[in-house]
Design a protein around this motif. Structure first.
Motif, PDB file in Angstrom:
ATOM      1  N   ASN A  95     -74.682  57.552 127.357  1.00 26.70           N
ATOM      2  CA  ASN A  95     -74.136  56.982 128.685  1.00 26.70           C
ATOM      3  C   ASN A  95     -74.071  55.178 128.643  1.00 26.70           C
ATOM      4  O   ASN A  95     -74.662  54.682 128.975  1.00 26.70           O
ATOM      5  CB  ASN A  95     -75.551  57.017 129.732  1.00 26.70           C
ATOM      6  CG  ASN A  95     -75.685  58.342 129.810  1.00 26.70           C
ATOM      7  OD1 ASN A  95     -74.989  59.324 130.274  1.00 26.70           O
ATOM      8  ND2 ASN A  95     -77.004  58.698 129.462  1.00 26.70           N
ATOM      9  N   PRO A 111     -72.549  51.532 128.920  1.00 30.15           N
ATOM     10  CA  PRO A 111     -72.090  50.669 130.193  1.00 30.15           C
ATOM     11  C   PRO A 111     -70.848  50.529 130.307  1.00 30.15           C
ATOM     12  O   PRO A 111     -70.056  50.837 129.361  1.00 30.15           O
ATOM     13  CB  PRO A 111     -72.981  49.449 130.009  1.00 30.15           C
ATOM     14  CG  PRO A 111     -73.171  49.272 128.357  1.00 30.15           C
ATOM     15  CD  PRO A 111     -73.134  50.591 128.066  1.00 30.15           C
ATOM     16  N   GLU A 112     -70.410  50.163 131.477  1.00 24.15           N
ATOM     17  CA  GLU A 112     -68.820  49.940 131.779  1.00 24.15           C
ATOM     18  C   GLU A 112     -68.515  48.638 130.971  1.00 24.15           C
ATOM     19  O   GLU A 112     -69.332  47.887 131.059  1.00 24.15           O
ATOM     20  CB  GLU A 112     -68.618  49.563 133.304  1.00 24.15           C
ATOM     21  CG  GLU A 112     -68.822  50.958 134.158  1.00 24.15           C
ATOM     22  CD  GLU A 112     -67.705  51.858 133.842  1.00 24.15           C
ATOM     23  OE1 GLU A 112     -66.602  51.595 133.573  1.00 24.15           O
ATOM     24  OE2 GLU A 112     -68.196  53.243 133.767  1.00 24.15           O
ATOM     25  N   PRO A 113     -67.354  48.588 130.537  1.00 24.11           N
ATOM     26  CA  PRO A 113     -66.997  47.340 129.689  1.00 24.11           C
ATOM     27  C   PRO A 113     -67.052  46.230 130.720  1.00 24.11           C
ATOM     28  O   PRO A 113     -66.399  46.528 131.905  1.00 24.11           O
ATOM     29  CB  PRO A 113     -65.629  47.744 129.281  1.00 24.11           C
ATOM     30  CG  PRO A 113     -65.291  48.852 129.901  1.00 24.11           C
ATOM     31  CD  PRO A 113     -66.517  49.707 130.462  1.00 24.11           C
ATOM     32  N   SER A 114     -67.559  45.066 130.232  1.00 16.95           N
ATOM     33  CA  SER A 114     -67.154  43.937 131.191  1.00 16.95           C
ATOM     34  C   SER A 114     -65.577  43.432 131.203  1.00 16.95           C
ATOM     35  O   SER A 114     -64.821  43.850 130.403  1.00 16.95           O
ATOM     36  CB  SER A 114     -68.125  42.872 130.603  1.00 16.95           C
ATOM     37  OG  SER A 114     -67.506  42.324 129.279  1.00 16.95           O
ATOM     38  N   ILE A 170     -62.734  43.696 128.129  1.00 20.65           N
ATOM     39  CA  ILE A 170     -61.363  44.472 128.499  1.00 20.65           C
ATOM     40  C   ILE A 170     -60.207  43.336 128.271  1.00 20.65           C
ATOM     41  O   ILE A 170     -59.248  43.667 127.463  1.00 20.65           O
ATOM     42  CB  ILE A 170     -61.382  44.629 129.941  1.00 20.65           C
ATOM     43  CG1 ILE A 170     -62.148  46.173 130.083  1.00 20.65           C
ATOM     44  CG2 ILE A 170     -60.032  44.974 130.349  1.00 20.65           C
ATOM     45  CD1 ILE A 170     -62.361  45.997 131.580  1.00 20.65           C
TER      46      ILE A 170
END
Length: 70
Positions: free
Chosen positions: A39, A41-44, A48
């Motif tokens: 799981n 984490p979303e990329p910062s 990006i």
């Protein structure tokens, strides 16, 4: 080999690519690593932007190589 402390206070080492180290984790840390792999984490926004910049640079280098500019 240099050492530094990361944001959570654990000690990390910069290793040369030819060296192999064995890392022994506690059960808690092992479970944390597995959870992060399953799981992520979303990329910062910063990550990006860096990925897009890397992709653009790769495209420029490929173009230059194709036309003998490098």
């Amino acid at each position: 080999m240099s050492r530094k402390n990361d944001a959570i206070g654990t000690q990390t080492r910069n290793l040369s690519p030819t060296r192999t180290d064995k890392l022994i984790l506690s059960e808690r840390d092992s479970l944390l690593v597995l959870d992060l792999l399953e799981n992520p984490p979303e990329p910062s926004a910063r990550l990006i932007r860096a990925a897009k910049a890397e992709q653009a640079l790769d495209e420029i280098v490929a173009f230059d190589q194709e036309f003998g500019l490098l």
